[in-house]
Design a protein around this motif. Structure first.
Motif, PDB file in Angstrom:
ATOM      1  N   TYR A 249       0.830  -1.211   0.000  1.00  0.00           N
ATOM      2  CA  TYR A 249       0.000   0.000   0.000  1.00  0.00           C
ATOM      3  C   TYR A 249       0.864   1.260   0.000  1.00  0.00           C
ATOM      4  O   TYR A 249       1.972   1.276   0.544  1.00  0.00           O
ATOM      5  N   ASP A 250       0.327   2.299  -0.578  1.00  0.00           N
ATOM      6  CA  ASP A 250       0.825   3.650  -0.352  1.00  0.00           C
ATOM      7  C   ASP A 250      -0.110   4.261   0.681  1.00  0.00           C
ATOM      8  O   ASP A 250      -1.286   4.517   0.399  1.00  0.00           O
ATOM      9  N   SER A 251       0.400   4.473   1.873  1.00  0.00           N
ATOM     10  CA  SER A 251      -0.471   4.785   3.012  1.00  0.00           C
ATOM     11  C   SER A 251      -0.153   6.152   3.597  1.00  0.00           C
ATOM     12  O   SER A 251       1.014   6.527   3.751  1.00  0.00           O
ATOM     13  N   THR A 252      -1.205   6.893   3.923  1.00  0.00           N
ATOM     14  CA  THR A 252      -1.075   8.246   4.460  1.00  0.00           C
ATOM     15  C   THR A 252      -2.030   8.417   5.638  1.00  0.00           C
ATOM     16  O   THR A 252      -3.201   8.031   5.557  1.00  0.00           O
ATOM     17  N   PHE A 253      -1.526   9.009   6.712  1.00  0.00           N
ATOM     18  CA  PHE A 253      -2.362   9.295   7.880  1.00  0.00           C
ATOM     19  C   PHE A 253      -2.905  10.714   7.791  1.00  0.00           C
ATOM     20  O   PHE A 253      -2.168  11.661   7.524  1.00  0.00           O
ATOM     21  N   HIS A 254      -4.218  10.841   8.010  1.00  0.00           N
ATOM     22  CA  HIS A 254      -4.877  12.149   7.993  1.00  0.00           C
ATOM     23  C   HIS A 254      -5.369  12.463   9.407  1.00  0.00           C
ATOM     24  O   HIS A 254      -6.376  11.923   9.861  1.00  0.00           O
ATOM     25  N   GLU A 255      -4.646  13.345  10.082  1.00  0.00           N
ATOM     26  CA  GLU A 255      -4.987  13.675  11.466  1.00  0.00           C
ATOM     27  C   GLU A 255      -6.230  14.551  11.524  1.00  0.00           C
ATOM     28  O   GLU A 255      -6.460  15.405  10.669  1.00  0.00           O
TER      29      GLU A 255
END
Length: 275
Positions: A249-255
């Motif tokens: 996966y290309d994973s990004t956290f969105h706070e």
């Protein structure tokens, strides 16, 4: 003093609703006991509750939180208007009782991903009371297939009424099942090859198990977007580590802020499957 000495005047002029409620139930119980022992009351006691707010609050708290939210929506939202349903649930969460929906702050992030992805097939793990299903489906293209899984039948029943009130019942497929049992059957039962988008918001310790099940059952394709809620609170550390380090996966956290809170930090993990 005996209960029979409590006068109607004293009853009506009790200091507050709590005292009224206690008197009401004590007098009601006393009358019932007399009927059981003596077949008829020794003395006639009028058991009344002249305060509508007491009756309404007592009836309300006989219901589950999810049922109370549904009732609030039915009384305050517009039937057939999904936006007003979402707004009413958010209003309840901010002003009355906290509920474990994705909420308005994180919901805005989810909205953005849905609009960007425009999925024609979408899976939700964790229907709960139907908030995120209504929130999401109102943004989907016409003809999109949306399947939502819920393990708890009581929550699923509330969600069914919530979805029906929003008049989205023809656009949402509800499945009452444990996700581990349902996921392997999705292709055959619902004629789905792969999902364009998945929203994960059920038991946090099942996140990793279920995304692996989606992979194993070839329900993800290259470019499938997977969004998971509650990465910080209550937390899904194993899942976050998996999607960030497994290489798939290309994973990004969105706070963001947790549902119906101005202070508690949480966020969504957006993971795009590499195929």
């Amino acid at each position: 003093r005996s209960l029979s000495e409590v006068t109607d005047r004293e009853y009506v002029t009790a200091d507050h609703d709590g005292e009224v409620l206690k008197l009401y139930y004590r007098m009601h119980l006393w009358t019932r006991l007399q009927r059981l022992v003596f077949q008829k009351p020794i003395q006639s006691i009028r058991v009344i509750c002249p305060f509508p707010s007491v009756r309404q609050r007592t009836a309300s708290y006989d219901m589950s939180k999810e049922q109370r939210v549904l009732q609030f929506v039915q009384q305050n939202a517009t039937r057939g208007d999904p936006d007003s349903v979402v707004a009413a649930i958010d209003k309840y969460g901010w002003e009355k009782e906290w509920a474990m929906n994705v909420g308005d702050a994180k919901g805005a992030i989810l909205d953005g991903v849905v609009k960007e992805t425009a999925p024609m097939t979408m899976l939700e793990l964790g229907t709960y009371m139907g908030y995120s299903a209504v929130r999401t489906v109102r943004l989907l293209p016409q003809g999109a297939k949306f399947i939502t899984l819920e393990f708890n039948p009581e929550n699923a029943a509330v969600a069914k009424e919530m979805i029906s009130f929003a008049r989205l019942q023809d656009r949402i497929i509800q499945v009452i099942s444990d996700s581990a049992e349902a996921i392997p059957q999705l292709k055959a039962k619902f004629n789905v090859e792969t999902f364009d988008m998945v929203f994960i918001d059920h038991w946090k310790d099942a996140y990793t198990r279920d995304i692996k099940l989606l992979e194993t059952n070839k329900l993800l394709r290259k470019g499938t977007v997977v969004v998971a809620d509650n990465i910080i609170k209550p937390g899904a550390p194993d899942y976050a580590e998996y999607v960030r380090t497994c290489g798939k996966y290309d994973s990004t956290f969105h706070e963001s802020k947790d549902a119906y809170s101005n202070t508690v930090i949480d966020g969504l993990e957006k993971s795009v499957y590499r195929g």
